[in-house]
Each structure stands twice: as C-alpha cells, then as structure tokens.
Design a protein around this motif. Structure first.
Motif, PDB file in Angstrom:
ATOM      1  N   VAL A   1     107.500  94.877  23.210  1.00 22.36           N
ATOM      2  CA  VAL A   1     106.499  95.913  22.932  1.00 22.36           C
ATOM      3  C   VAL A   1     106.837  97.196  23.680  1.00 22.36           C
TER       4      VAL A   1
ATOM      5  N   ARG B   1     105.950  99.303  28.549  1.00 24.72           N
ATOM      6  CA  ARG B   1     106.658  98.227  27.876  1.00 24.72           C
ATOM      7  C   ARG B   1     106.058  96.911  28.359  1.00 24.72           C
TER       8      ARG B   1
ATOM      9  N   SER C   1     106.912  96.959  18.074  1.00 23.21           N
ATOM     10  CA  SER C   1     107.033  95.563  18.504  1.00 23.21           C
ATOM     11  C   SER C   1     107.706  94.744  17.417  1.00 23.21           C
TER      12      SER C   1
ATOM     13  N   GLN D   1     111.906  97.023  14.314  1.00 16.35           N
ATOM     14  CA  GLN D   1     110.576  96.725  14.812  1.00 16.35           C
ATOM     15  C   GLN D   1     109.502  97.279  13.892  1.00 16.35           C
TER      16      GLN D   1
ATOM     17  N   THR E   1     103.665  91.514  25.377  1.00 16.47           N
ATOM     18  CA  THR E   1     102.542  91.478  24.437  1.00 16.47           C
ATOM     19  C   THR E   1     101.574  92.616  24.758  1.00 16.47           C
TER      20      THR E   1
ATOM     21  N   GLN F   1     103.316  92.475  14.456  1.00 15.95           N
ATOM     22  CA  GLN F   1     101.992  93.022  14.769  1.00 15.95           C
ATOM     23  C   GLN F   1     100.950  92.446  13.822  1.00 15.95           C
TER      24      GLN F   1
ATOM     25  N   ALA G   1     100.228  93.091  19.319  1.00 15.09           N
ATOM     26  CA  ALA G   1     101.659  93.329  19.146  1.00 15.09           C
ATOM     27  C   ALA G   1     102.424  92.361  20.040  1.00 15.09           C
TER      28      ALA G   1
END
Length: 246
Positions: free
Chosen positions: A169, A181, A151, A132, A184, A154, A165
């Motif tokens: 996420v 969490r 994420s 990520q 988006t 980004q 993000a």
C-alpha cells in the motif's frame, strides 16, 4: 396456468431484449436489476449499459457488453467504463474487465478488473500483473486533490463506507502534506479516519513516524502510532535551523 403464463411472459421479454441487442449494436440498452415478469418501461434509475455490441442469454441470465462499455447506475451514483462488462442477473453482480474506471460521487477506482456486488454495495478491484489498483477519494469538507491509494487489491463497500487496500500500500494525501506506506490500509469514510497496518512508515513535511499500526484522524490532523510488544515506536522530526542559511 398462472406459472405457465409467467414463464411465457418472461420468455417474450428476453426475446425482446435479445432482438434489441442485435438490432441496436452500439446503442444503449437499459437492463432492470431483476428480470421483468411483464414488459414495462425502462427504469431511468436502473442499470444502463452502452457498448459496441451486447448479448443477453435468457438461459444463463448473463448480459455481456463488449467494446467501449459505458455503464450508469443513477440510483447508486455510479458511472463506469471498461472494455468488457458482464451482468450476472441471478447472482446480482457486475464484472468489469479491461481499463476499468469507476466514478462515484467524485471518487474514483481504477483497475484491470472490478467486481461489483449489487446487494452488498461492494467493489472488489484487482490490477494487471505487476501493476496496482489506484483509487482517489475526495473529502468534501476539504476539497483539494483528495487522497490517492495504490495497492495490490482494493475493496470499497458503499454500505459500510469502508475502503480496504491490501498489499504494498502506498498512500498520498497532498492536502495534508503526508505520504505513507503499509501492508494494509483501511479508510473509514464515515468516521473520517485511516488505519495503516504492517511495517507502516508515514512521512509528513520531512518528518517520519514508524510503527506496526498508525491511525490518522483526518478532522483532528492527528496520528496515533502503536508498535508490537517490546518494540518502540520510532519518529524523526526535522527542526529547521535558523542559522543554516547564514
């Protein structure tokens, strides 16, 4: 005649740049944002690139730097490091690849690949497969460790001051003692608010809040949760029991 002279001068400038790149491998080269018409002194506020080797192609108008790349752009308060950097002069974009780290005003953005669109002032970051993108944003008024976002992708726009993000996420904000969490997240730097969307779960001091959209107003320390029509917002609050230790 004027057009011919313009072309000739530009050709000379690029020959000078190519020669400097080949002679000063591992040294630092300063590249203006637009190809110069006439030779001039480097702009200290321009884009500066240092790398093990560098190439500049006058036909494609692409500058390529390889190995231990260090990039500085003082007028945008940007510093970066990467394994590879490509500056596309005509398109006004910079592509950084390999262990990329961007630093701007104390905030950081890390990924395997980061594209910087100069005119738009926008970073687009992607990670290695199965990893990520990671970013950390320091909020000056609060100090502390700031807010960290993980994420799948980004985007950070320095003009609109919006960070977006997407995908798996995970957000951590130690100064405010909460984690979240979502599908988006959008961080509005100017308005100082975070909007989490899609399967949102926020955990704050052991208590939790779930909804389809949760907005966090940073200065107020307030959460506003909304759910899809017909579905209730759910929250669970931990109430310390004074008798639990007796």
């Amino acid at each position: 005649m004027h057009r011919l002279t313009h072309t000739f001068n530009r050709y000379l400038d690029w020959r000078w740049l190519l020669l400097l790149s080949s002679l000063a491998a591992g040294g630092m080269i300063t590249v203006p944002i637009q190809p110069p018409v006439q030779a001039q002194q480097p702009n200290p506020q321009g884009l500066s690139i240092q790398a093990d080797t560098q190439e500049a192609n006058s036909k494609t108008e692409v500058v390529t730097a390889r190995g231990n790349v260090q990039l500085r752009y003082p007028s945008r308060n940007i510093q970066a490091r990467a394994d590879l950097a490509q500056y596309y002069i005509k398109q006004k974009r910079i592509l950084l690849t390999g262990n990329v780290l961007i630093v701007q005003k104390g905030s950081t953005l890390a990924g395997e690949s980061v594209m910087y669109l100069i005119d738009r002032g926008e970073f687009i970051a992607t990670p290695k497969p199965k990893q990520q993108v990671r970013s950390n944003y320091i909020i000056p008024e609060q100090g502390g460790k700031g807010m960290t976002i993980f994420s799948n992708t980004q985007e950070a726009n320095t003009k609109t001051e919006l960070v977006t993000a997407r995908g798996n996420v995970r957000l951590s904000y130690p100064d405010k003692k909460f984690q979240a969490r979502a599908n988006t997240a959008q961080y509005n730097i100017k308005d100082k608010q975070i909007v989490l969307s899609g399967n949102v779960l926020v955990v704050n001091n052991g208590s939790s809040l779930q909804g389809d959209t949760i907005t966090y107003l940073i200065e107020e320390g307030r959460f506003v949760a909304k759910q899809k029509p017909g579905i209730p917002v759910q929250s669970i609050y931990v109430i310390p029991d004074k008798n639990s230790n007796q």
